[in-house]
Design an enzyme around this catalytic site. Structure first.
Site, PDB file in Angstrom:
ATOM      1  N   SER A   1       0.853  -1.182   0.000  1.00 51.93           N
ATOM      2  CA  SER A   1       0.000   0.000   0.000  1.00 51.93           C
ATOM      3  C   SER A   1       0.895   1.239   0.000  1.00 51.93           C
ATOM      4  O   SER A   1       1.734   1.380  -0.882  1.00 51.93           O
ATOM      5  CB  SER A   1      -0.963  -0.017   1.195  1.00 51.93           C
ATOM      6  OG  SER A   1      -1.888   1.037   1.113  1.00 51.93           O
ATOM      7  N   THR A   2       0.774   2.111   0.979  1.00 56.06           N
ATOM      8  CA  THR A   2       1.543   3.356   1.005  1.00 56.06           C
ATOM      9  C   THR A   2       3.035   3.064   0.970  1.00 56.06           C
ATOM     10  O   THR A   2       3.551   2.317   1.800  1.00 56.06           O
ATOM     11  CB  THR A   2       1.205   4.162   2.273  1.00 56.06           C
ATOM     12  OG1 THR A   2      -0.206   4.293   2.392  1.00 56.06           O
ATOM     13  CG2 THR A   2       1.841   5.546   2.206  1.00 56.06           C
TER      14      THR A   2
ATOM     15  N   HIS B   1      -2.666  -1.072  -3.308  1.00 54.34           N
ATOM     16  CA  HIS B   1      -3.767  -0.115  -3.178  1.00 54.34           C
ATOM     17  C   HIS B   1      -3.475   1.099  -4.054  1.00 54.34           C
ATOM     18  O   HIS B   1      -2.512   1.833  -3.825  1.00 54.34           O
ATOM     19  CB  HIS B   1      -3.927   0.322  -1.722  1.00 54.34           C
ATOM     20  CG  HIS B   1      -4.253  -0.792  -0.797  1.00 54.34           C
ATOM     21  ND1 HIS B   1      -3.948  -0.763   0.550  1.00 54.34           N
ATOM     22  CD2 HIS B   1      -4.849  -2.001  -1.009  1.00 54.34           C
ATOM     23  CE1 HIS B   1      -4.358  -1.877   1.126  1.00 54.34           C
ATOM     24  NE2 HIS B   1      -4.901  -2.656   0.200  1.00 54.34           N
TER      25      HIS B   1
ATOM     26  N   MET C   1      -0.219   1.125   5.063  1.00 56.26           N
ATOM     27  CA  MET C   1      -0.997   1.513   6.238  1.00 56.26           C
ATOM     28  C   MET C   1      -2.070   0.478   6.523  1.00 56.26           C
ATOM     29  O   MET C   1      -2.665  -0.078   5.603  1.00 56.26           O
ATOM     30  CB  MET C   1      -1.635   2.879   5.969  1.00 56.26           C
ATOM     31  CG  MET C   1      -2.571   3.386   7.053  1.00 56.26           C
ATOM     32  SD  MET C   1      -3.250   5.012   6.622  1.00 56.26           S
ATOM     33  CE  MET C   1      -4.149   4.626   5.112  1.00 56.26           C
TER      34      MET C   1
ATOM     35  N   ASP D   1      -4.492  -4.727   6.088  1.00 61.25           N
ATOM     36  CA  ASP D   1      -4.882  -5.536   4.937  1.00 61.25           C
ATOM     37  C   ASP D   1      -3.757  -6.482   4.539  1.00 61.25           C
ATOM     38  O   ASP D   1      -2.618  -6.062   4.337  1.00 61.25           O
ATOM     39  CB  ASP D   1      -5.239  -4.633   3.759  1.00 61.25           C
ATOM     40  CG  ASP D   1      -5.847  -5.407   2.598  1.00 61.25           C
ATOM     41  OD1 ASP D   1      -6.422  -6.482   2.837  1.00 61.25           O
ATOM     42  OD2 ASP D   1      -5.747  -4.920   1.452  1.00 61.25           O
TER      43      ASP D   1
END
Length: 346
Positions: free
Chosen positions: A160-161, A186, A277, A280
């Site tokens: 993600s991030t 993401h 973050m 998940d």
């Protein structure tokens, strides 16, 4: 702790909209604004903000050039605020590779400022807690000339991030005959096709946006499309499946959905969870490990946001944590064809 933000955009209207969105959060203070990079440079020196929101198209110096200077001379958290068009996606991905923490879309046809900036404050607060480095700092890791992949193995990766930089470091190391790989990152729907194309240029492997029904093949990396579907893998001969359903673990596509589908395959598998973050992927990776997969996670020091890897590690889903610089060679070793009694990767 109050997060101090500098808003940089050449449009007075946009500066006002961004400022208003941020000021609705009591934990954020907008300490100033700037209309171009020259003003921003002086404001950074004077105000010492915790985070910058940065437009891309500005006079005197574009946002990408300014970001490169920031990350080289004074690395700090930057959230790009850009148009989520196809052209905007290309530039924003370049910004994320340079070290920007995140990107948020501007209002556009059919999307109001309230909708566009609904999660801007939360993203800025995450950026304030991130570990920022100049992008492109990971040296390429190439497998040995005699490397042979396990042709039956499926590798699943979640991020993600901070994942743009991390995935670039990992997938650029893959050989043309590397593992069949499925990835959920993401990312907005308009970004994933461009992201797959950028990875494809950087890697000897073939990288593409996944389509429903695509059979998995060694030497190919399949990126989950952003939008309204989850990427799953299923079948005796594994294929990509794009499944329309609600968010899972707060996301669509979800890393948990991908990992759980891979855990159900009756074949060798490996899992990797990278910077991001939230949680998940943690439970899905645990299911993979319980089903016999080898698993790795990115360590805290090299993660932009140590959320997803931490959750997976604390749950017992991660076999070993490694810095990003060591992950490419380690994951390729886990995917190699070798005798069953070979020692685990060191």
């Amino acid at each position: 702790m109050t997060v101090r933000v500098l808003v940089v955009d050449d449009s007075p209207t946009m500066r006002g909209l961004i400022t208003a969105a941020l000021r609705r959060d009591p934990e954020i203070e907008v300490v100033g604004s700037a209309a171009d990079p020259l003003e921003a440079r002086e404001a950074i020196k004077r105000l010492n903000p915790d985070v910058i929101t940065l437009d891309i198209e500005m006079p005197n110096m574009n946002g990408l050039e300014f970001l490169e200077k920031i990350m080289r001379l004074r690395p700090m958290p930057v959230v790009m605020v850009s148009t989520l068009t196809q052209a905007g996606a290309e530039i924003t991905l370049a910004a994320l590779e340079l070290g920007a923490v995140d990107a948020v879309g501007k209002p556009s046809a059919g999307i109001t400022a309230v909708e566009a900036f609904a999660d801007l404050a939360s993203r800025v607060k995450v950026a304030a807690r991130s570990r920022v480095r100049a992008g492109g700092a990971i040296p390429p890791a190439r497998p040995s000339a005699d490397y042979r992949v396990n042709l039956d193995l499926v590798l699943a990766i979640g991020a993600s991030t901070g994942g743009v930089e991390a995935l670039l470091a990992v997938i650029s190391a893959f050989p043309a005959d590397g593992p069949a790989t499925v990835v959920t990152q993401h990312m907005p729907a308009t970004f994933t096709r461009s992201f797959a194309a950028r990875l494809d240029k950087a890697s000897a492997a073939t990288v593409m946006e996944a389509e429903d029904g695509m059979p998995l093949a060694p030497g190919t990396v399949y990126i989950a499309p952003g939008g309204d579907t989850h990427l799953e893998v299923s079948g005796i001969t594994p294929r990509c499946r794009l499944v329309r359903s609600g968010t899972v673990s707060g996301h669509r596509p979800s890393v948990d959905v991908l990992f759980r589908s891979v855990a159900r395959l009756r074949r060798p598998m490996a899992g990797l969870i990278l910077t991001g973050m939230g949680r998940d992927g943690a439970e899905g990776l645990l299911e993979m490990r319980q089903a016999g997969a080898r698993t790795l996670g990115q360590d805290e020091a090299s993660s932009v946001v140590y959320g997803m890897p931490k959750a997976a590690f604390e749950l017992g889903a991660v076999e070993r944590q490694l810095p990003l610089s060591r992950i490419p060679s380690a994951i390729l070793e886990l995917c190699a064809a070798r005798p069953r009694d070979a020692a685990p990767v060191a």
